[in-house]
Design an enzyme around this catalytic site. Structure first.
Site, PDB file in Angstrom:
ATOM      1  N   ASP A  35      -1.952   6.051  -3.300  1.00  0.00           N
ATOM      2  CA  ASP A  35      -3.396   6.177  -3.553  1.00  0.00           C
ATOM      3  C   ASP A  35      -4.188   5.075  -2.838  1.00  0.00           C
ATOM      4  OD1 ASP A  35      -2.636   3.996  -5.115  1.00  0.00           O
ATOM      5  OD2 ASP A  35      -3.605   4.699  -6.958  1.00  0.00           O
ATOM      6  N   LYS A  49      -0.247   3.142   5.903  1.00  0.00           N
ATOM      7  CA  LYS A  49       0.092   4.382   5.194  1.00  0.00           C
ATOM      8  C   LYS A  49      -0.940   5.466   5.523  1.00  0.00           C
ATOM      9  CE  LYS A  49       2.967   5.127   2.588  1.00  0.00           C
ATOM     10  NZ  LYS A  49       4.396   5.567   2.736  1.00  0.00           N
TER      11      LYS A  49
HETATM   12  P1  NAD Z   1      10.533  -0.157  -1.555  1.00  0.00           P
HETATM   13  O1  NAD Z   1       9.975  -1.275  -0.735  1.00  0.00           O
HETATM   14  O2  NAD Z   1      11.158  -0.470  -2.879  1.00  0.00           O
HETATM   15  O3  NAD Z   1      11.632   0.629  -0.713  1.00  0.00           O
HETATM   16  C1  NAD Z   1      11.459   0.974   0.634  1.00  0.00           C
HETATM   17  C2  NAD Z   1      12.803   1.384   1.201  1.00  0.00           C
HETATM   18  O4  NAD Z   1      12.617   1.702   2.584  1.00  0.00           O
HETATM   19  C3  NAD Z   1      13.864   0.264   1.134  1.00  0.00           C
HETATM   20  O5  NAD Z   1      15.080   0.792   0.664  1.00  0.00           O
HETATM   21  C4  NAD Z   1      13.981  -0.203   2.584  1.00  0.00           C
HETATM   22  O6  NAD Z   1      15.267  -0.687   2.909  1.00  0.00           O
HETATM   23  C5  NAD Z   1      13.645   1.082   3.342  1.00  0.00           C
HETATM   24  N1  NAD Z   1      13.145   0.804   4.692  1.00  0.00           N
HETATM   25  C6  NAD Z   1      12.191  -0.107   5.048  1.00  0.00           C
HETATM   26  N2  NAD Z   1      12.014  -0.110   6.375  1.00  0.00           N
HETATM   27  C7  NAD Z   1      12.872   0.829   6.881  1.00  0.00           C
HETATM   28  C8  NAD Z   1      13.148   1.286   8.197  1.00  0.00           C
HETATM   29  N3  NAD Z   1      12.513   0.771   9.254  1.00  0.00           N
HETATM   30  N4  NAD Z   1      14.077   2.259   8.355  1.00  0.00           N
HETATM   31  C9  NAD Z   1      14.725   2.792   7.281  1.00  0.00           C
HETATM   32  N5  NAD Z   1      14.517   2.371   6.024  1.00  0.00           N
HETATM   33  C10 NAD Z   1      13.590   1.402   5.815  1.00  0.00           C
HETATM   34  O7  NAD Z   1       9.340   0.868  -1.709  1.00  0.00           O
HETATM   35  P2  NAD Z   1       8.981   1.846  -2.914  1.00  0.00           P
HETATM   36  O8  NAD Z   1       8.111   1.127  -3.871  1.00  0.00           O
HETATM   37  O9  NAD Z   1      10.210   2.512  -3.399  1.00  0.00           O
HETATM   38  O10 NAD Z   1       8.076   2.906  -2.144  1.00  0.00           O
HETATM   39  C11 NAD Z   1       8.646   4.070  -1.549  1.00  0.00           C
HETATM   40  C12 NAD Z   1       7.542   4.891  -0.923  1.00  0.00           C
HETATM   41  O11 NAD Z   1       6.585   5.257  -1.917  1.00  0.00           O
HETATM   42  C13 NAD Z   1       6.767   4.131   0.153  1.00  0.00           C
HETATM   43  O12 NAD Z   1       6.489   5.027   1.202  1.00  0.00           O
HETATM   44  C14 NAD Z   1       5.487   3.700  -0.552  1.00  0.00           C
HETATM   45  O13 NAD Z   1       4.432   3.593   0.361  1.00  0.00           O
HETATM   46  C15 NAD Z   1       5.288   4.837  -1.526  1.00  0.00           C
HETATM   47  N6  NAD Z   1       4.570   4.497  -2.772  1.00  0.00           N
HETATM   48  C16 NAD Z   1       4.940   3.419  -3.535  1.00  0.00           C
HETATM   49  C17 NAD Z   1       4.272   3.158  -4.736  1.00  0.00           C
HETATM   50  C18 NAD Z   1       4.675   2.020  -5.632  1.00  0.00           C
HETATM   51  O14 NAD Z   1       4.005   1.771  -6.656  1.00  0.00           O
HETATM   52  N7  NAD Z   1       5.763   1.314  -5.370  1.00  0.00           N
HETATM   53  C19 NAD Z   1       3.220   3.994  -5.145  1.00  0.00           C
HETATM   54  C20 NAD Z   1       2.862   5.079  -4.328  1.00  0.00           C
HETATM   55  C21 NAD Z   1       3.555   5.328  -3.163  1.00  0.00           C
END
Ligand code: NAD
Ligand code: TYD
Length: 350
Positions: A132, A160
């Site tokens: 969001d 994003k």
């Molecule tokens: P996170 O940081 O916990 O995990 C990200 C994962 O991506 C990790 O396992 C990392 O090793 C992997 N990664 C990073 N760079 C990489 C690359 N170059 N190649 C392959 N793998 C790679 O993130 P999260 O909180 O689990 O978020 C996951 C998704 O959800 C993201 O796209 C984020 O933008 C989205 N999101 C997160 C939230 C939140 O509150 N955490 C809310 C909405 C959306």
């Protein structure tokens, strides 16, 4: 068997999505591809790692040759893309890393998928998991809907937003079946302790200061991570090509109220006198460009696809605290080494 690629499956939300899909769909082959950055941890998936429909591949989505080869070897039916750099504070210190992974990495995946799927886009789906934060910030009233104009402020949300635009462009230009969801802040188990809730749990447990940016008046809309994973499942299977859905819990909290609630739960769990943990609250310098308020209108998802959040916040937060207190080894592993350096840099100079 349907072969589904989940990127970023070793991270916080990704590991919950992988677990849900591996357990719920024994007839799908789930391939988890992850670079295993500081935020990626295969210990998050110990309970599914030996399942016959699960496999892991280490790789970097920024490496186009690797991504192309991956698609050409595996012939994925669909992709659920979660891999990203996800922490706003890190994006402020190192924006380029966010451009590389979140923008270039996403375009690499889109290109590889296009090349493999171009003769029959309708048999394949590219599901992009977004946030969001692309909508920018709200004032005291109003909610983000699927038609709110993008207005990102941090390098994270800008990267994003850019990736969302590319996904839509591949749908509009080439006819790829692409779907996007924009979710509010998640909380729950396996959350890396650099984000507000797990960092505060860790610090309260260790009697360290709880750093609150500014006056703690910023508002976030919190959703239990397993509810997000369920929403992804419902959208992945039912959304029309090109659709966007907002996901949120109708659960707005100022940071300071949230931390007071967390302190109360921690006092109870750690047998401390009421008010003991709250003494650790420390107001520190505000985050640059700090968005005031996020709040999601998820009525489209509720009306069209019947998804509703399952947990009340108090219940979810207590479950989350219980998980962190029961998983000391996980916490010790992720907070050794590089974490210490990050913490010093991020907090001691504030
Ligand atoms: P996170 O940081 O916990 O995990 C990200 C994962 O991506 C990790 O396992 C990392 O090793 C992997 N990664 C990073 N760079 C990489 C690359 N170059 N190649 C392959 N793998 C790679 O993130 P999260 O909180 O689990 O978020 C996951 C998704 O959800 C993201 O796209 C984020 O933008 C989205 N999101 C997160 C939230 C939140 O509150 N955490 C809310 C909405 C959306
Ligand atoms: P965070 O968990 O980093 O998520 P996001 O910035 O993506 O919303 O931060 C949630 C809120 O908590 C946000 O308003 C910033 C604030 N915050 C603090 O006050 N102190 C902290 O140490 C952190 C990490 C965040």
């Amino acid at each position: 068997m349907k072969k589904i690629l989940i990127t970023g499956g070793a991270g916080f939300i990704g590991s919950h999505v992988v677990r849900l899909f591996v357990n719920k769909y024994p007839n799908y082959e789930i391939v988890n591809m992850d670079k295993l950055t500081y935020a990626g941890n295969l210990a998050n998936l110990k309970d599914v790692e030996n399942k016959p429909n699960y496999s892991f591949i280490k790789g970097d989505i920024v490496d186009a040759a690797f991504v192309n080869e991956l698609f050409s070897v595996h012939k994925f039916e669909s992709v659920i893309h979660l891999a990203a750099e996800s922490h706003v504070d890190r994006s402020i210190s190192n924006p380029l890393e966010f451009v590389m992974t979140n923008v270039i990495g996403t375009v690499n995946l889109l290109n590889a998928a296009k090349n493999e799927w171009k003769d029959n886009f309708s048999a394949h789906r590219f599901y992009h998991v977004s946030t969001d934060e692309v909508y920018g910030t709200l004032g005291e009233s109003g909610l983000f809907t699927e038609t709110t104009a993008y207005d990102p402020h941090s390098p994270y949300s800008a990267s994003k937003a850019s990736s969302d635009h590319f996904v839509r462009a591949y749908h509009d230009t080439y006819g790829m079946d692409a779907v996007i969801s924009n979710c509010s802040n998640n909380y729950g188990s396996h959350h890396f302790p650099e984000k507000l809730i797990p960092l505060s749990i860790l610090n309260i447990k260790n009697n360290r200061a709880i750093p609150i940016y500014g006056k703690g008046e910023n508002i976030r809309d919190w959703l239990y991570v397993e509810d997000h994973a369920r929403a992804i499942d419902v959208i992945f299977h039912n959304a029309k090509a090109g659709a966007t859905f907002n996901i949120g819990g109708h659960n707005e909290w100022t940071n300071i109220d949230l931390i007071h609630l967390l302190c109360k739960i921690m006092d109870k769990k750690l047998n401390r006198a009421e008010g003991e943990s709250a003494k650790l609250i420390t107001f520190v310098k505000d985050r640059a460009g700090h968005d005031l308020r996020y709040a999601i209108d998820s009525s489209k998802l509720q009306k069209e696809l019947g998804w509703v959040p399952s947990l009340q916040f108090e219940e979810g937060l207590e479950k989350t605290v219980d998980w962190y207190l029961a998983n000391e080894e996980w916490l010790n592993n992720v907070t050794s080494g590089d974490y210490q350096k990050y913490y010093e840099l991020q907090y001691t100079k504030r």
